[in-house]
Design an enzyme around this catalytic site. Structure first.
Site: not given
Length: 795
Positions: A247, A319
């Site tokens: 995005s 992560d």
């Protein structure tokens, strides 16, 4: 002659009957946009104005009625989409599509999403506004199931309609969270690179150089076959619902706008599908208003605005998913090693119902770190038990409260409090308001591992040394509120330091971030029109430099006239992906040949996965810079050690030869529009033929390419044909100097009903970079020709 006349009469009658049947079938399947309906569980009458693109503007005297109405109209346009997305995390796609999706069901069914949902729902505050309004929304959906028109897809596949529950809603949260994760694609690959090729190969893939990073600053020899990552990637490709990818967003402070008010822009990148991901709606009550973009089965919008503030998101790409190698007890395979001695695995049993086939039951083995992947994915050849540790299922889930909070905030402080509760997936949440505030929050449960431990390869589950040491308080997450530079932005790029060092993640390369910053730094008088042009921009800030760095190693004296012409075109390229441009065609084929020559001999079957990963994008410019690299040597040519110059020159020559065979000898005819296209595929339209023509939208030519602001995402492969599979799922622009005329567009249309006039009425506008108005002005809203009145059922 008489026989012929009679035959023609019969044919005409048949045509008329067929047309009449088609017309009747069509009108019985269209959504109801006008008239009156009696609805249960309403306190008062609700008026819904449908605008020119089919967006419902819901006017109610209280929020509970408004959310019953939202559920009803959302279901009448998107019930098929709701049905698909609720089935993914529950492992129920095989029930409607058959055994081809059994492996998908087995994988998602084993991740623990349903179990996490059950735990969360059991602990919900049943008196909270988020719970009460969610139940109202579900009530509206279920009333439509009882009384509304059944979508064509249900009839074609023979699906029995079932009512929806909060668990379905939380399953959607779980699917969304997993599709944002990246580690499942790359950690297994990197582990095998390390274990089969050696640390030097891994270090070169993971090395980072600051000159190739645009950091989002806070203010406040064996062939590799990474079986888990390849299998998970294949599973994600099989899904009939769009995965979440990336995005762009930027928010410009009043000091940099011509009219002295905040301008907000956001375009989340999601896999393309039909229907479009977002369902637009506008709710207004005496105490609440929001113009929102909702995912199927989510009552509260993840993107939204009103006259006071606007918000949106991009993927953070931190992560939040790790793999642990467990160590079984050699005397009892039902136990695994921990620092406190051997511990018993937990077992879950799941049954998959398969269309036209017997049911199948499987068992999931679970350690303290998570499900053992060896049992969930076919063909995992690693003999060691590999557990998936996912923050989403490990920590309490407050996403319902988050989505309610961001859509119901009364201040920046309220908004910040809501986003601080996000645990997974990690999101960059963007904010701008009418009081001249702008903000960016990296929202996730960031954590700390011991120093020097990389979370990008498998961790040791038995030693106790690789466990998460602790979660950081939200106050330490990178964020910016009203920074001195007078803008905030996000393009899934590297976030600023946390506790003195860059926080690990799977960030996208700097391309889009660099271009956004370049454009925002150019002026201090931005208008809405400037932002419209910016959000449709197709110039890369990096590819011209990358291509010229590659061309340095091509020996021009050895090139043919055609090769020299292509060289000249590429050398002069400014990085713009227009339909008529030739350079993008040459560059992308040259890039493929270069990557294949550099990595394919070592990576084997995992090569296609690697070259389409953010890991490769990050490593590319650094690899080109290296004069010496373990990757330059082709392991299949044992008697020769290749040099970088040889690899790049040969890659260029091979690229031109391929394009001559593909597109002809005329280099100037190799235009970008001949190799790139986009088609918005429906799950049933994938079958091809008549169903493709009926359900799919496209194919179309398009401008744009990978990692430009108008991000048209495709997979680089040997075919030389670039089928766009993801991109801006909506483009939104809110200018607080003229908030009543804010703009948006979606790729196809508002409705998921194939016979609705709003099924694909935005497609051409979207491709051309045009917009439609997001009306929140009462006078504009009430101009709508289609008005649906929901009346409460009298007792």
């Amino acid at each position: 002659m008489k026989i012929l006349r009679n035959s023609l009469k019969i044919l005409v009658v048949l045509i008329i009957l067929f047309a009449a049947f088609g017309w009747y079938y069509k009108i019985t399947l269209e959504p109801k946009y006008a008239g009156e309906l009696v609805i249960e569980n309403l306190k008062e009458e609700v008026t819904i104005y449908f605008d020119d693109i089919g967006v419902p503007h819901i006017n109610a005297n209280n929020q509970q009625d408004a959310y019953v109405a939202l559920g009803y109209v959302h279901a009448q346009d998107r019930l098929w989409q709701m049905e698909l997305i609720r089935r993914i995390a529950a492992g129920r796609l095989s029930e409607i599509f058959g055994k081809d999706l059994q492996r998908v069901d087995q994988f998602f069914g084993g991740l623990g999403i349903e179990e996490a949902a059950n735990k969360t729902i059991a602990n919900l505050d049943k008196t909270s506004p988020s719970y009460i309004l969610s139940q109202s929304y579900l009530n509206g959906i279920n009333q439509y199931i009882e009384n509304g028109k059944t979508p064509l897809e249900f009839n074609l596949l023979g699906i029995e309609k079932e009512k929806y529950t909060l668990k379905d809603m939380y399953n959607v949260f779980g699917y969304m969270s997993f599709s944002f994760a990246v580690a499942h694609k790359t950690d297994p690959l990197l582990t095998e690179v390390k274990e089969k090729l050696g640390a030097s190969y891994l270090e070169e893939l993971l090395s980072v150089e600051s000159k190739y990073l645009t950091i989002n600053k806070k203010s406040v020899p064996k062939e590799i076959n990474a079986t888990i990552s390849n299998a998970v990637n294949a599973i994600m490709n099989d899904l009939p619902v769009s995965p979440f990818i990336g995005s762009n967003s930027w928010v410009i402070a009043p000091e940099k706008t011509k009219n002295g008010k905040v301008i907000f822009a956001n375009d989340p990148h999601i896999g393309f599908s039909q229907p479009s991901v977002w369902y637009q709606n506008h709710i207004k009550t005496p105490d609440f208003e929001i113009y929102g973009f909702n995912i199927a089965l989510m009552p509260f919008p993840l993107l939204g605005h009103n006259k006071e503030y606007a918000y949106g998101l991009t993927m953070l790409a931190n992560d939040d998913l790790n793999f642990y190698i467990e160590e079984n007890n050699p005397d009892n395979s039902l136990e695994y090693k921990t620092v406190n001695g051997f511990q018993k695995y937990k077992f879950r049993e799941k049954t998959i119902h398969i269309k036209n086939e017997p049911d199948t039951t499987f068992q999931i083995k679970v350690s303290k770190h998570g499900p053992i992947m060896n049992g969930l994915i076919e063909h995992v050849v690693d003999e060691r038990p590999i557990a998936m540790h996912w923050i989403y299922t490990q920590l309490p889930n407050e996403m319902l409260e988050v989505s309610y909070g961001i859509s119901h905030s009364k201040s920046l402080s309220d908004f910040k409090k809501a986003v601080s509760k996000i645990h997974a997936p990690g999101l960059n949440v963007m904010y701008g308001d009418a009081k001249d505030n702008i903000a960016w929050f990296s929202s996730a449960k960031l954590y700390q591992l011991r120093d020097s431990l990389s979370s990008k390869t498998y961790l040791n589950g038995a030693s106790g040394e690789d466990e998460i040491l602790g979660f950081l308080p939200f106050s330490e997450n990178p964020q910016a509120i009203n920074p001195d530079k007078n803008y905030v932005y996000s393009a899934n790029n590297q976030i600023d330091t946390v506790r003195g060092k860059l926080y690990a993640g799977y960030y996208q390369p700097q391309d889009r971030a660099k271009r956004i910053v370049e454009m925002l730094e150019q002026k201090n008088n931005f208008t809405k029109k400037d932002v419209e042009e910016m959000i449709y921009d197709v110039k890369s800030s990096t590819v011209s430099e990358i291509s010229n760095n590659l061309l340095k190693y091509v020996d021009k004296s050895k090139l043919s006239p055609s090769e020299k012409m292509a060289f000249s075109i590429l050398e002069k390229w400014e990085g713009t992906y227009l339909k008529s441009a030739v350079a993008p065609t040459i560059y992308n084929r040259f890039l493929y040949e270069f990557l294949a020559a550099t990595y394919k001999d070592e990576l084997g079957e995992s090569f296609d996965l690697y070259i389409n990963s953010q890991l490769q994008d990050q490593a590319l410019p650094i690899q080109i810079d290296r004069e010496k690299s373990v990757w330059w040597d082709n392991v299949s040519t044992k008697d020769k050690i290749e040099k970088k110059e040889e690899i790049i020159h040969e890659s260029y020559v091979n690229a031109i030869l391929f394009l001559q065979n593909q597109l002809g000898e005329n280099v100037e005819g190799w235009t970008w529009n001949k190799v790139i296209s986009v088609e918005y595929e429906h799950a049933i339209g994938k079958a091809g033929g008549v169903l493709r023509a009926l359900f799919n939208v496209g194919p179309f030519e398009t401008i744009g390419g990978n990692e430009v602001i108008n991000n048209q995402i495709f997979k680089l492969d040997s075919s030389g044909i670039y089928k766009v599979n993801a991109g801006p799922s909506t483009r939104r622009i809110i200018d607080f100097s003229d908030v009543d005329n804010s703009l948006a567009i979606v790729p196809t249309g508002q409705s998921g009903r194939v016979f609705s006039k709003h099924y694909k009425d935005q497609a051409e506008k979207y491709l051309n970079g045009e917009f439609v108005k997001m009306s929140i002005n009462d006078a504009d809203v009430k101009k709508g020709k289609n008005v649906l009145i929901l009346k409460p059922k009298k007792e």
